[in-house]
Write a protein that holds these residues in place. Structure first.
Motif, PDB file in Angstrom:
ATOM      1  N   ASP A  69       0.849  -1.196   0.000  1.00 51.12           N
ATOM      2  CA  ASP A  69       0.000   0.000   0.000  1.00 51.12           C
ATOM      3  C   ASP A  69       0.878   1.236   0.000  1.00 51.12           C
ATOM      4  OD1 ASP A  69      -2.226   1.588   0.019  1.00 51.12           O
ATOM      5  OD2 ASP A  69      -2.575   1.437   2.179  1.00 51.12           O
ATOM      6  N   VAL A  70       0.365   2.278  -0.666  1.00 53.73           N
ATOM      7  CA  VAL A  70       1.043   3.574  -0.727  1.00 53.73           C
ATOM      8  C   VAL A  70       0.045   4.633  -0.283  1.00 53.73           C
ATOM      9  CG1 VAL A  70       2.215   5.262  -2.179  1.00 53.73           C
ATOM     10  CG2 VAL A  70       2.533   2.812  -2.614  1.00 53.73           C
ATOM     11  N   GLU A  71       0.333   5.320   0.805  1.00 57.94           N
ATOM     12  CA  GLU A  71      -0.528   6.370   1.327  1.00 57.94           C
ATOM     13  C   GLU A  71       0.125   7.725   1.063  1.00 57.94           C
ATOM     14  OE1 GLU A  71      -1.322   5.734   5.414  1.00 57.94           O
ATOM     15  OE2 GLU A  71      -2.075   3.684   5.147  1.00 57.94           O
ATOM     16  N   ILE A  72      -0.646   8.614   0.428  1.00 61.30           N
ATOM     17  CA  ILE A  72      -0.156   9.959   0.134  1.00 61.30           C
ATOM     18  C   ILE A  72      -1.090  10.965   0.802  1.00 61.30           C
ATOM     19  CG2 ILE A  72       0.918   9.285  -2.036  1.00 61.30           C
ATOM     20  CD1 ILE A  72      -1.478  10.314  -3.501  1.00 61.30           C
ATOM     21  N   PRO A  73      -0.641  12.200   1.019  1.00 60.93           N
ATOM     22  CA  PRO A  73      -1.495  13.202   1.685  1.00 60.93           C
ATOM     23  C   PRO A  73      -2.793  13.453   0.927  1.00 60.93           C
ATOM     24  CG  PRO A  73       0.793  13.934   1.615  1.00 60.93           C
ATOM     25  CD  PRO A  73       0.720  12.706   0.768  1.00 60.93           C
ATOM     26  N   GLU A  74      -3.809  13.879   1.684  1.00 62.47           N
ATOM     27  CA  GLU A  74      -5.120  14.117   1.086  1.00 62.47           C
ATOM     28  C   GLU A  74      -5.083  15.240   0.064  1.00 62.47           C
ATOM     29  OE1 GLU A  74      -9.728  14.991   2.542  1.00 62.47           O
ATOM     30  OE2 GLU A  74      -8.104  14.750   3.996  1.00 62.47           O
ATOM     31  N   ALA A  75      -4.301  16.267   0.314  1.00 67.90           N
ATOM     32  CA  ALA A  75      -4.189  17.368  -0.651  1.00 67.90           C
ATOM     33  C   ALA A  75      -3.613  16.876  -1.971  1.00 67.90           C
ATOM     34  CB  ALA A  75      -3.321  18.485  -0.076  1.00 67.90           C
ATOM     35  N   MET A  76      -2.628  15.977  -1.891  1.00 68.93           N
ATOM     36  CA  MET A  76      -2.061  15.425  -3.112  1.00 68.93           C
ATOM     37  C   MET A  76      -3.079  14.542  -3.838  1.00 68.93           C
ATOM     38  SD  MET A  76       0.448  15.274  -5.170  1.00 68.93           S
ATOM     39  CE  MET A  76       1.647  16.158  -4.177  1.00 68.93           C
ATOM     40  N   GLN A  77      -3.906  13.846  -3.095  1.00 68.58           N
ATOM     41  CA  GLN A  77      -4.949  13.034  -3.730  1.00 68.58           C
ATOM     42  C   GLN A  77      -5.942  13.909  -4.486  1.00 68.58           C
ATOM     43  OE1 GLN A  77      -6.805  10.447  -0.877  1.00 68.58           O
ATOM     44  NE2 GLN A  77      -4.861   9.591  -0.160  1.00 68.58           N
ATOM     45  N   ARG A  78      -6.338  15.038  -3.895  1.00 70.69           N
ATOM     46  CA  ARG A  78      -7.254  15.943  -4.598  1.00 70.69           C
ATOM     47  C   ARG A  78      -6.598  16.524  -5.845  1.00 70.69           C
ATOM     48  NH1 ARG A  78      -8.448  17.666   0.826  1.00 70.69           N
ATOM     49  NH2 ARG A  78      -7.047  19.457   0.538  1.00 70.69           N
ATOM     50  N   ALA A  79      -5.318  16.879  -5.740  1.00 64.91           N
ATOM     51  CA  ALA A  79      -4.618  17.409  -6.914  1.00 64.91           C
ATOM     52  C   ALA A  79      -4.541  16.362  -8.023  1.00 64.91           C
ATOM     53  CB  ALA A  79      -3.221  17.876  -6.516  1.00 64.91           C
ATOM     54  N   MET A  80      -4.267  15.115  -7.656  1.00 65.85           N
ATOM     55  CA  MET A  80      -4.214  14.055  -8.654  1.00 65.85           C
ATOM     56  C   MET A  80      -5.585  13.809  -9.270  1.00 65.85           C
ATOM     57  SD  MET A  80      -1.684  11.392  -6.702  1.00 65.85           S
ATOM     58  CE  MET A  80      -1.889  10.157  -7.974  1.00 65.85           C
TER      59      MET A  80
END
Length: 279
Positions: A163-174
């Motif tokens: 699993d790879v967890e990234i910040p929520e802000a980065m998820q919205r940007a993606m």
């Protein structure tokens, strides 16, 4: 005689106790590494093994594949994106003697090496590679970890990033980036469709222009389709080649009408004869 009998029984019980205490049973998936007075003995095979109590020490080594879970690691990718990555490692002991002699605890050592290697390999890759090309990273991890554990008699078979967890802000940007990419593709596909449709229409117009009768049939078919939809308003396109002759003759008809209206006068009315009233 009774004393000798008792002594013999005691000696027999002691020998039996020593044999029981020195007997060891190794399972099929186990190997034994024995030390006699601190000196290494040849590896023991599965089955019944006899050891000298107080002189020999046995270390059991499991040859089965071990599943090792790497806890989540805080890493920063090559493009400076923080992420939490965890993985699983499958390894097994191939050389029981070296797994005991070369390292204190091969399972703990393999876990620590896997954690440091995971942070190092992921730190050299960007986020897109970590998400889209995970198989290449898994192969790199397995090759790097195996190179460090081989001297210990430990072979690393598989390393998988779970699993790879990234910040929520980065998820919205993606998510916004993916949406924009889909819109771009939709516009490109629509433009290609319009281009193909215009090309097909041009070819159809060239084909219809070769025979005027086919164009009239096409208009009649259009009227039939409009009538089938039960529309209250019907717009019928009139071809220019039908009204063209009338448009060309219209100036002559107007000039003729004006000439007739200017050169022709109304005839005078005839007087009605009066009756003779003389006597």
């Amino acid at each position: 005689m009774s004393a000798w009998l008792v002594a013999g029984v005691i000696v027999a019980l002691l020998v039996l106790g020593v044999l029981v205490a020195s007997a060891r049973v190794l399972k099929e998936y186990e190997r034994g590494v024995a030390f006699r007075l601190g000196r290494l003995r040849p590896a023991l095979t599965p089955g019944l093994c006899l050891l000298l109590p107080g002189l020999d020490k046995l270390v059991r080594v499991d040859l089965r594949v071990v599943t090792l879970t790497i806890p989540p690691q805080e890493v920063i990718t090559k493009d400076n994106v923080p992420a939490r990555v965890n993985a699983v490692v499958l390894f097994q002991v191939t050389d029981p003697v070296r797994s005991v002699m070369a390292v204190e605890n091969h399972a703990v050592a393999t876990s620590q090496i896997a954690q440091t290697t995971l942070r190092s390999v992921v730190g050299r890759a960007d986020l897109d590679t970590l998400l889209a090309h995970r198989a290449d990273l898994n192969e790199d991890l397995a090759r790097t970890i195996d190179a460090q554990t081989t001297p210990w008699g430990v072979q690393v078979n598989v390393v998988e990033i779970k699993d790879v967890e990234i910040p929520e802000a980065m998820q919205r940007a993606m998510a916004r980036e993916a949406e924009a990419e889909r819109e771009r593709r939709a516009k490109v596909i629509n433009a290609h469709g319009e281009l193909q449709a215009s090309e097909e229409l041009r070819q159809a117009a060239e084909t219809l222009s070769r025979n005027p009768a086919s164009l009239q049939l096409r208009y009649l078919q259009t009227l039939l389709e409009l009538g089938a939809d039960q529309n209250s308003t019907v717009v019928f396109p009139l071809p220019i080649d039908i009204v063209g002759p009338f448009i060309d003759k219209l100036p002559h008809l107007v000039d003729h009408f004006h000439a007739n209206s200017n050169g022709t006068s109304r005839p005078p009315a005839e007087s009605t004869p009066q009756p003779d009233r003389s006597g």
